[in-house]
Design a protein around this motif. Structure first.
Motif, PDB file in Angstrom:
ATOM      1  N   ASP A  62       0.860  -1.179   0.000  1.00 12.46           N
ATOM      2  CA  ASP A  62       0.000   0.000   0.000  1.00 12.46           C
ATOM      3  C   ASP A  62       0.894   1.225   0.000  1.00 12.46           C
ATOM      4  OD1 ASP A  62       0.849   0.206   2.664  1.00 12.46           O
ATOM      5  OD2 ASP A  62      -1.051  -0.487   3.491  1.00 12.46           O
ATOM      6  N   SER A  63       0.365   2.384   0.345  1.00  8.21           N
ATOM      7  CA  SER A  63       1.169   3.607   0.306  1.00  8.21           C
ATOM      8  C   SER A  63       2.363   3.570   1.256  1.00  8.21           C
ATOM      9  CB  SER A  63       0.292   4.823   0.607  1.00  8.21           C
ATOM     10  OG  SER A  63      -0.535   5.103  -0.504  1.00  8.21           O
ATOM     11  N   HIS A  64       2.331   2.683   2.245  1.00  7.56           N
ATOM     12  CA  HIS A  64       3.500   2.549   3.123  1.00  7.56           C
ATOM     13  C   HIS A  64       4.698   2.025   2.347  1.00  7.56           C
ATOM     14  CE1 HIS A  64       1.331   3.455   6.809  1.00  7.56           C
ATOM     15  NE2 HIS A  64       0.345   2.700   6.342  1.00  7.56           N
ATOM     16  N   SER A  65       4.465   1.254   1.287  1.00  8.47           N
ATOM     17  CA  SER A  65       5.572   0.706   0.511  1.00  8.47           C
ATOM     18  C   SER A  65       5.840   1.471  -0.789  1.00  8.47           C
ATOM     19  CB  SER A  65       5.329  -0.775   0.201  1.00  8.47           C
ATOM     20  OG  SER A  65       4.109  -0.966  -0.480  1.00  8.47           O
ATOM     21  N   PHE A  66       4.797   2.051  -1.436  1.00  7.04           N
ATOM     22  CA  PHE A  66       5.040   2.730  -2.705  1.00  7.04           C
ATOM     23  C   PHE A  66       4.681   4.208  -2.708  1.00  7.04           C
ATOM     24  CE2 PHE A  66       1.152   0.072  -3.416  1.00  7.04           C
ATOM     25  CZ  PHE A  66       0.199   1.075  -3.412  1.00  7.04           C
ATOM     26  N   GLY A  67       4.228   4.759  -1.597  1.00  3.49           N
ATOM     27  CA  GLY A  67       3.955   6.193  -1.498  1.00  3.49           C
ATOM     28  C   GLY A  67       2.578   6.585  -1.998  1.00  3.49           C
ATOM     29  N   PRO A  68       2.345   7.899  -2.124  1.00  2.00           N
ATOM     30  CA  PRO A  68       1.044   8.396  -2.574  1.00  2.00           C
ATOM     31  C   PRO A  68       0.749   7.941  -4.005  1.00  2.00           C
ATOM     32  CG  PRO A  68       2.380  10.178  -1.695  1.00  2.00           C
ATOM     33  CD  PRO A  68       3.260   8.982  -1.806  1.00  2.00           C
ATOM     34  N   VAL A  69      -0.544   7.838  -4.324  1.00  2.00           N
ATOM     35  CA  VAL A  69      -1.006   7.406  -5.641  1.00  2.00           C
ATOM     36  C   VAL A  69      -1.758   8.564  -6.281  1.00  2.00           C
ATOM     37  CG1 VAL A  69      -2.466   5.755  -6.850  1.00  2.00           C
ATOM     38  CG2 VAL A  69      -1.241   5.042  -4.799  1.00  2.00           C
ATOM     39  N   ASP A  70      -1.542   8.775  -7.573  1.00  2.00           N
ATOM     40  CA  ASP A  70      -2.272   9.799  -8.318  1.00  2.00           C
ATOM     41  C   ASP A  70      -3.749   9.426  -8.374  1.00  2.00           C
ATOM     42  OD1 ASP A  70      -3.016  11.871  -9.983  1.00  2.00           O
ATOM     43  OD2 ASP A  70      -1.824  11.198 -11.690  1.00  2.00           O
ATOM     44  N   THR A  71      -4.620  10.381  -8.124  1.00  2.00           N
ATOM     45  CA  THR A  71      -6.064  10.098  -8.147  1.00  2.00           C
ATOM     46  C   THR A  71      -6.600   9.934  -9.570  1.00  2.00           C
ATOM     47  OG1 THR A  71      -6.640  12.448  -8.085  1.00  2.00           O
ATOM     48  CG2 THR A  71      -6.475  11.296  -5.970  1.00  2.00           C
ATOM     49  N   THR A  72      -5.905  10.505 -10.549  1.00  2.00           N
ATOM     50  CA  THR A  72      -6.332  10.386 -11.939  1.00  2.00           C
ATOM     51  C   THR A  72      -6.282   8.922 -12.356  1.00  2.00           C
ATOM     52  OG1 THR A  72      -5.408  12.564 -12.409  1.00  2.00           O
ATOM     53  CG2 THR A  72      -5.886  11.152 -14.305  1.00  2.00           C
ATOM     54  N   GLY A  73      -7.367   8.448 -12.937  1.00  5.09           N
ATOM     55  CA  GLY A  73      -7.413   7.057 -13.390  1.00  5.09           C
ATOM     56  C   GLY A  73      -7.875   6.081 -12.325  1.00  5.09           C
ATOM     57  N   SER A  74      -8.187   6.576 -11.127  1.00  2.66           N
ATOM     58  CA  SER A  74      -8.694   5.687 -10.078  1.00  2.66           C
ATOM     59  C   SER A  74     -10.216   5.648 -10.151  1.00  2.66           C
ATOM     60  CB  SER A  74      -8.239   6.147  -8.690  1.00  2.66           C
ATOM     61  OG  SER A  74      -8.905   7.328  -8.300  1.00  2.66           O
ATOM     62  N   TYR A  75     -10.791   4.580  -9.622  1.00  2.00           N
ATOM     63  CA  TYR A  75     -12.242   4.399  -9.628  1.00  2.00           C
ATOM     64  C   TYR A  75     -12.735   4.219  -8.200  1.00  2.00           C
ATOM     65  CZ  TYR A  75     -11.757   3.384 -14.605  1.00  2.00           C
ATOM     66  OH  TYR A  75     -11.481   3.452 -15.930  1.00  2.00           O
ATOM     67  N   ARG A  76     -13.826   4.884  -7.878  1.00  2.00           N
ATOM     68  CA  ARG A  76     -14.475   4.685  -6.577  1.00  2.00           C
ATOM     69  C   ARG A  76     -15.375   3.460  -6.678  1.00  2.00           C
ATOM     70  NH1 ARG A  76     -19.226   8.188  -3.791  1.00  2.00           N
ATOM     71  NH2 ARG A  76     -19.390   6.898  -1.935  1.00  2.00           N
ATOM     72  N   ILE A  77     -15.196   2.521  -5.760  1.00  2.00           N
ATOM     73  CA  ILE A  77     -16.033   1.329  -5.745  1.00  2.00           C
ATOM     74  C   ILE A  77     -17.393   1.715  -5.171  1.00  2.00           C
ATOM     75  CG2 ILE A  77     -16.309  -1.015  -4.839  1.00  2.00           C
ATOM     76  CD1 ILE A  77     -13.998  -0.590  -6.909  1.00  2.00           C
ATOM     77  N   VAL A  78     -18.442   1.515  -5.967  1.00  2.00           N
ATOM     78  CA  VAL A  78     -19.791   1.889  -5.533  1.00  2.00           C
ATOM     79  C   VAL A  78     -20.689   0.678  -5.305  1.00  2.00           C
ATOM     80  CG1 VAL A  78     -19.746   4.198  -6.531  1.00  2.00           C
ATOM     81  CG2 VAL A  78     -20.549   2.274  -7.916  1.00  2.00           C
ATOM     82  N   LEU A  79     -20.274  -0.492  -5.812  1.00  2.00           N
ATOM     83  CA  LEU A  79     -21.101  -1.681  -5.654  1.00  2.00           C
ATOM     84  C   LEU A  79     -20.216  -2.912  -5.590  1.00  2.00           C
ATOM     85  CD1 LEU A  79     -24.052  -2.765  -5.610  1.00  2.00           C
ATOM     86  CD2 LEU A  79     -23.892  -2.951  -8.092  1.00  2.00           C
TER      87      LEU A  79
END
Length: 86
Positions: A62-79
């Motif tokens: 997770d971010s502890h190993s690879f740092g912050p992630v760009d929000t562009t191209g991410s998807y919010r799980i809605v279902l």
């Protein structure tokens, strides 16, 4: 992401809306193109997000190993689709 999401469970995500703390999002691993991850957002500044696994009992990336992630191209799980329907 177990126990929140189990292996083999279907997910539906959307790209619209702001990234918010507490959301579950899917995104491409920053160092492994084509490998998608599902994590919970623990912090955001609008352009990037810190993501963590819900299961702290096992070693995960997770971010502890690879740092912050760009929000562009991410998807919010809605279902979440139950495995028995897959």
């Amino acid at each position: 992401m177990e126990p929140t999401i189990v292996d083999g469970q279907g997910l539906i995500g959307v790209t619209f809306g702001r990234v918010r703390v507490g959301q579950i999002r899917t995104f491409e691993h920053p160092d492994r193109p084509g490998f998608w991850m599902v994590k919970r957002v623990s912090a955001t500044d609008g352009g990037s997000m810190i993501v963590e696994s819900d299961n702290r009992d096992i070693r995960t990336e997770d971010s502890h190993s690879f740092g912050p992630v760009d929000t562009t191209g991410s998807y919010r799980i809605v279902l979440r689709i139950p495995r028995r329907w897959m």
